[in-house]
Motif scaffolding. Structure first.
Motif, PDB file in Angstrom:
ATOM      1  N   GLY A  18       0.641  -1.133  -0.262  1.00 27.66           N
ATOM      2  CA  GLY A  18       0.137  -0.175   0.226  1.00 27.66           C
ATOM      3  C   GLY A  18       0.545   1.286   0.111  1.00 27.66           C
ATOM      4  O   GLY A  18       0.299   2.282  -0.248  1.00 27.66           O
ATOM      5  N   GLU A  19       2.538   0.957   0.214  1.00 27.13           N
ATOM      6  CA  GLU A  19       2.978   2.346   0.731  1.00 27.13           C
ATOM      7  C   GLU A  19       2.681   3.258  -1.215  1.00 27.13           C
ATOM      8  O   GLU A  19       2.909   2.392  -2.432  1.00 27.13           O
ATOM      9  N   SER A  20       2.582   4.471  -1.052  1.00 25.30           N
ATOM     10  CA  SER A  20       2.548   5.511  -2.817  1.00 25.30           C
ATOM     11  C   SER A  20       3.843   5.296  -3.385  1.00 25.30           C
ATOM     12  O   SER A  20       3.697   6.222  -4.135  1.00 25.30           O
ATOM     13  N   ILE A  21       4.588   5.669  -2.493  1.00 23.32           N
ATOM     14  CA  ILE A  21       6.569   6.224  -3.262  1.00 23.32           C
ATOM     15  C   ILE A  21       7.267   5.034  -3.611  1.00 23.32           C
ATOM     16  O   ILE A  21       7.418   4.039  -1.868  1.00 23.32           O
ATOM     17  N   PRO A  22       7.455   4.772  -3.942  1.00 24.27           N
ATOM     18  CA  PRO A  22       8.632   3.304  -4.175  1.00 24.27           C
ATOM     19  C   PRO A  22       9.707   3.508  -3.947  1.00 24.27           C
ATOM     20  O   PRO A  22      10.315   4.668  -3.169  1.00 24.27           O
ATOM     21  N   VAL A  23       9.903   2.178  -3.140  1.00 26.90           N
ATOM     22  CA  VAL A  23      11.236   2.041  -2.610  1.00 26.90           C
ATOM     23  C   VAL A  23      12.242   2.033  -2.579  1.00 26.90           C
ATOM     24  O   VAL A  23      12.588   0.510  -3.903  1.00 26.90           O
ATOM     25  N   ASP A  24      13.228   2.351  -2.301  1.00 27.39           N
ATOM     26  CA  ASP A  24      15.358   2.031  -3.234  1.00 27.39           C
ATOM     27  C   ASP A  24      15.044   0.410  -2.556  1.00 27.39           C
ATOM     28  O   ASP A  24      15.169   0.255  -1.481  1.00 27.39           O
ATOM     29  N   LYS A  25      15.440  -0.373  -3.353  1.00 33.50           N
ATOM     30  CA  LYS A  25      16.445  -1.680  -3.682  1.00 33.50           C
ATOM     31  C   LYS A  25      17.558  -1.081  -4.051  1.00 33.50           C
ATOM     32  O   LYS A  25      17.958  -0.743  -4.634  1.00 33.50           O
ATOM     33  N   THR A  26      18.640  -1.863  -2.990  1.00 33.46           N
ATOM     34  CA  THR A  26      19.813  -2.241  -2.930  1.00 33.46           C
ATOM     35  C   THR A  26      20.222  -3.783  -2.568  1.00 33.46           C
ATOM     36  O   THR A  26      19.401  -4.432  -2.029  1.00 33.46           O
ATOM     37  N   GLU A  27      21.657  -4.181  -2.946  1.00 32.69           N
ATOM     38  CA  GLU A  27      22.398  -5.882  -3.768  1.00 32.69           C
ATOM     39  C   GLU A  27      22.588  -5.831  -2.119  1.00 32.69           C
ATOM     40  O   GLU A  27      23.376  -5.106  -1.275  1.00 32.69           O
ATOM     41  N   ILE A  28      22.247  -7.165  -1.359  1.00 30.10           N
ATOM     42  CA  ILE A  28      22.863  -7.794   0.002  1.00 30.10           C
ATOM     43  C   ILE A  28      24.009  -8.009  -0.646  1.00 30.10           C
ATOM     44  O   ILE A  28      24.414  -8.873  -1.529  1.00 30.10           O
ATOM     45  N   LEU A  29      25.607  -7.928  -0.311  1.00 27.80           N
ATOM     46  CA  LEU A  29      26.601  -7.766  -0.030  1.00 27.80           C
ATOM     47  C   LEU A  29      27.093  -9.575   0.017  1.00 27.80           C
ATOM     48  O   LEU A  29      28.122 -10.190  -0.654  1.00 27.80           O
ATOM     49  N   ASN A  30      26.717  -9.857   0.973  1.00 23.66           N
ATOM     50  CA  ASN A  30      26.826 -11.732   1.493  1.00 23.66           C
ATOM     51  C   ASN A  30      25.704 -12.602   1.315  1.00 23.66           C
ATOM     52  O   ASN A  30      24.098 -12.260   2.493  1.00 23.66           O
ATOM     53  N   THR A  31      25.481 -13.445   0.582  1.00 21.83           N
ATOM     54  CA  THR A  31      24.257 -13.652   0.490  1.00 21.83           C
ATOM     55  C   THR A  31      24.371 -15.641   0.757  1.00 21.83           C
ATOM     56  O   THR A  31      23.838 -16.918   1.015  1.00 21.83           O
ATOM     57  N   LYS A  32      25.568 -15.336   1.886  1.00 23.99           N
ATOM     58  CA  LYS A  32      26.145 -16.639   2.552  1.00 23.99           C
ATOM     59  C   LYS A  32      25.821 -16.515   4.110  1.00 23.99           C
ATOM     60  O   LYS A  32      25.037 -15.859   4.205  1.00 23.99           O
ATOM     61  N   ARG A  33      24.859 -17.871   4.427  1.00 28.04           N
ATOM     62  CA  ARG A  33      24.071 -18.035   5.551  1.00 28.04           C
ATOM     63  C   ARG A  33      23.287 -17.013   5.318  1.00 28.04           C
ATOM     64  O   ARG A  33      22.600 -15.915   6.481  1.00 28.04           O
ATOM     65  N   LEU A  34      21.719 -16.520   4.418  1.00 29.47           N
ATOM     66  CA  LEU A  34      20.672 -15.416   5.274  1.00 29.47           C
ATOM     67  C   LEU A  34      20.066 -15.806   6.446  1.00 29.47           C
ATOM     68  O   LEU A  34      19.722 -16.832   6.442  1.00 29.47           O
ATOM     69  N   PRO A  35      19.777 -15.089   6.962  1.00 31.53           N
ATOM     70  CA  PRO A  35      18.790 -15.488   7.753  1.00 31.53           C
ATOM     71  C   PRO A  35      17.375 -15.920   7.147  1.00 31.53           C
ATOM     72  O   PRO A  35      16.764 -15.501   5.883  1.00 31.53           O
ATOM     73  N   LYS A  36      15.914 -15.196   7.640  1.00 34.12           N
ATOM     74  CA  LYS A  36      14.898 -15.825   7.253  1.00 34.12           C
ATOM     75  C   LYS A  36      14.603 -14.877   6.346  1.00 34.12           C
ATOM     76  O   LYS A  36      14.876 -14.189   6.792  1.00 34.12           O
ATOM     77  N   PHE A  37      13.557 -15.132   5.742  1.00 31.94           N
ATOM     78  CA  PHE A  37      13.386 -13.916   4.484  1.00 31.94           C
ATOM     79  C   PHE A  37      13.347 -12.511   5.038  1.00 31.94           C
ATOM     80  O   PHE A  37      12.962 -11.599   4.925  1.00 31.94           O
TER      81      PHE A  37
END
Length: 655
Positions: free
Chosen positions: A184-203
């Motif tokens: 429901g957010e009216s303004i687009p949200v900035d997204k950046t890449e995650i630096l470490n994909t090893k041992r990612l926590p829950k989504f």
């Protein structure tokens, strides 16, 4: 009007989804044709009666099917009453009135189904947002495959201005994403890449600046996304599943109406049957008694009552979905409007959920810039979340950078950290750390600490060369919108607001005072929060609990209505909560409570309109003070008014 509005029809839809509406229009057309021929042209009555008969066929088609279904299950409902009334009108020679009854009733039916369809469609439109294919990178080459074939840990390419095909985390590129369909957010949200994909926590535990949802829309830059959820487990898929279950959670008013209808219809049939024999006790013909009975049959049918609540409930739920709020059924929607007390979790609900540097106070004439540089050097070596937050804020506030002058950092469990800075020892932590290092703490330092602690801040002493050189304090600060949200909640009728937190009482009191809560209770474990909810229920009868749906699950389950913050992507929050705020915006709360209050108001209006019309029409028809035509117009007119009144919720806005 039938209440089985969401059941799938088994008849052939000649004109597609709008067949019912077109049949109602054709019913009206042949009714008007027959009426004009009867009144204006002198021709055999078989001509205009044929027009009326065709009108009956179109108007009674869907109603008859519904009535037969119910009779097959051993019950009589409002559809049966309408068919009986129309056939009765035909029998006594009131062909036009019977056709008018079926026209208005079928039109009401069509409007009812339109209202239900429009309400559910605005929610289920989420499902149409998800693309059917995904561009996946495998073995260095790109393949376009159905989203159902995506696997966990697949890497998908999201091109500019296209829909994102799976829940996942950005691993390459930066962009802005339109998340309105989910949060429901009216303004687009900035997204950046995650630096470490090893041992990612829950989504749900990954920083939201890295995660994206299926069905949301990418901005102007291409990104690569690591798939973390299968299409059947995506946030969109779970929402649609829950929407499909909304109808099973009837509101209290719906259940009451259903019980009323179950007994009311047979009673009406008995009364109408007895009225057919009025001529036995009063001076009138059988035809007059039959006319009276059929008129009463029309007047007594609670069509508007049957649709008054479900139409309002689904319209309210649909409006909430447009604002990024999932309300699980009519019970939650109605209960919200009766609540006057709310309990809030603190961390992540009323506060930002992360520590913020509040004070840097050098002591004993130590230079401020030298002091903050020393703290930055030491804290930047630690992986502790508190240390990271301090280092980040120091860089931002003082525009300084790490110069690698510190080394040998060591964490002391429950006390703080030590390190070496320019060949001398630095200690940053609590009083216990200073005592273990034999560092003297003066009375003035203790007093300064106490003042900050009373404000709810977490205080750390800084020692260098075996003496206190200053202190720093951090605090999980209130959300920027928290204070205004509490004020709006009071305006929509919430009388009591309390914070339940596991933090120190001073912290709770400080936050409560800043944002305008009635009270705060600190040092509470999850079990203690349950006890507090029980007390609130005893004192206020109905209580809402607002939290993250994880640590607060027991307390939320006990509350009258549970509200989960930032539920997009969180399985636990969506399962536990009665109401899920898909975005992390507490400012949506007043809208939800206001919408519930408006829904209850419209439900009450609809019930009064429907019952009022029945209570008005039944006596005057029994006494013979009106004819069947007027009864039909007033009765079915009230049904249409009720449906249109409910549809107003689709445009609800807070005042």
């Amino acid at each position: 009007m039938t209440t089985s509005t969401t059941q799938k029809h088994t008849y052939i839809e000649i004109f597609g989804k709008k067949t019912e509406l077109y049949f109602a229009i054709l019913c009206g057309f042949f009714l008007l044709t027959g009426f004009l021929i009867e009144r204006l042209i002198e021709i055999p009555e078989v001509i205009y009666k044929t027009a009326y008969l065709i009108s009956y066929l179109f108007g009674g088609y869907f109603v008859t099917i519904e009535a037969v279904k119910k009779i097959g299950k051993g019950g009589f409902d409002i559809d049966f009453l309408m068919i009986a009334a129309a056939l009765g009108a035909m029998y006594i020679g009131s062909w036009a009135e019977g056709a008018l009854l079926l026209f208005l009733f079928s039109l009401g039916h069509a409007l009812e189904h339109y209202a239900m369809h429009k309400a559910k469609k605005s929610i289920e439109a989420l499902g149409n947002l998800s693309p059917t294919t995904a561009l996946v990178k495998r073995n260095g080459t790109l393949h376009e495959i159905p989203v159902g074939e995506l696997k966990i840990k697949d890497v998908i390419i999201i091109k500019p201005n296209t829909k994102i095909s799976a829940d996942g985390v950005v691993i390459t590129g930066t962009t802005s994403v339109n998340q309105a369909p989910i949060t429901g957010e009216s303004i687009p949200v900035d997204k950046t890449e995650i630096l470490n994909t090893k041992r990612l926590p829950k989504f749900s535990a990954i920083d939201k600046k890295h995660t994206v949802f299926a069905g949301t829309i990418n901005g102007d830059h291409s990104i690569e996304v690591l798939v973390l959820k299968l299409s059947k487990d995506s946030t969109v898929a779970r929402l649609i599943k829950m929407v499909s279950e909304v109808e099973t959670q009837k509101s209290p008013t719906q259940r009451l109406t259903k019980k009323f209808e179950k007994w009311y219809v047979p009673i009406v049939l008995i009364v109408v049957f007895l009225l057919c024999f009025s001529y036995v006790v009063i001076d009138e013909t059988f035809e007059e008694s039959l006319y009276r009975a059929i008129t009463v049959l029309v007047a007594a049918s609670p069509c508007a009552l049957a649709i008054s609540t479900p139409s309002a409930v689904l319209s309210g739920i649909a409006r909430a979905a447009q604002k990024g709020v999932l309300i699980k059924g009519g019970k939650a929607l109605e209960d919200l409007g009766a609540i006057k007390a709310i309990a809030f979790d603190k961390t992540g609900t009323l506060t930002e959920g992360k520590p913020t540097l509040k004070n840097t106070i050098p002591l004993n004439n130590f230079d401020e810039l030298t002091f903050v540089q020393l703290v930055l050097e030491v804290e930047s070596l630690s992986n502790h979340p508190l240390a990271k937050a301090i280092a980040k804020d120091l860089k931002q506030h003082y525009q300084i950078e790490v110069t690698d002058k510190a080394s040998n950092v060591k964490a002391i469990q429950g006390k703080g950290i030590t390190a070496t800075y320019e060949n001398d020892k630095v200690c940053i932590g609590n009083v216990a750390l200073m005592e273990s290092e034999a560092i003297q703490i003066t009375t003035s330092v203790i007093e300064t600490m106490e003042n900050l602690l009373q404000k709810g801040e977490t205080v750390m002493l800084v020692a260098y060369q075996q003496k206190i050189i200053g202190l720093i304090s951090v605090m999980d600060v209130p959300r920027k919108t928290a204070k205004s949200t509490m004020k709006r909640l009071q305006e929509v009728g919430i009388k009591f607001m309390i914070m339940l937190t596991g933090d120190h009482q001073n912290v709770g009191d400080a936050i409560a005072q800043q944002i305008g809560l009635s009270e705060a209770r600190g040092n509470l474990l999850p079990e203690a929060k349950v006890v507090e909810i029980k007390k609130l229920l005893k004192n206020h009868k109905k209580v809402a609990m607002v939290g993250d749906g994880v640590n607060d699950a027991p307390a939320m389950a006990l509350s009258t209505v549970s509200v989960a913050m930032g539920a997009a992507g969180s399985d636990v929050a969506l399962e536990v909560a009665d109401v899920a705020l898909m975005s992390d915006k507490i400012e949506n709360l007043p809208f939800v409570f206001g919408l519930s209050t408006a829904s209850k108001k419209i439900i009450k209006q609809n019930i009064w309109i429907s019952l009022g019309m029945v209570l008005f029409l039944v006596p005057i028809t029994i006494l013979g003070l009106t004819n069947i035509g007027v009864a039909v117009l007033l009765h079915e007119g009230s049904t249409i008014v009720v449906v249109l009144n409910a549809l107003r919720l689709l445009r609800y806005e807070m005042e």
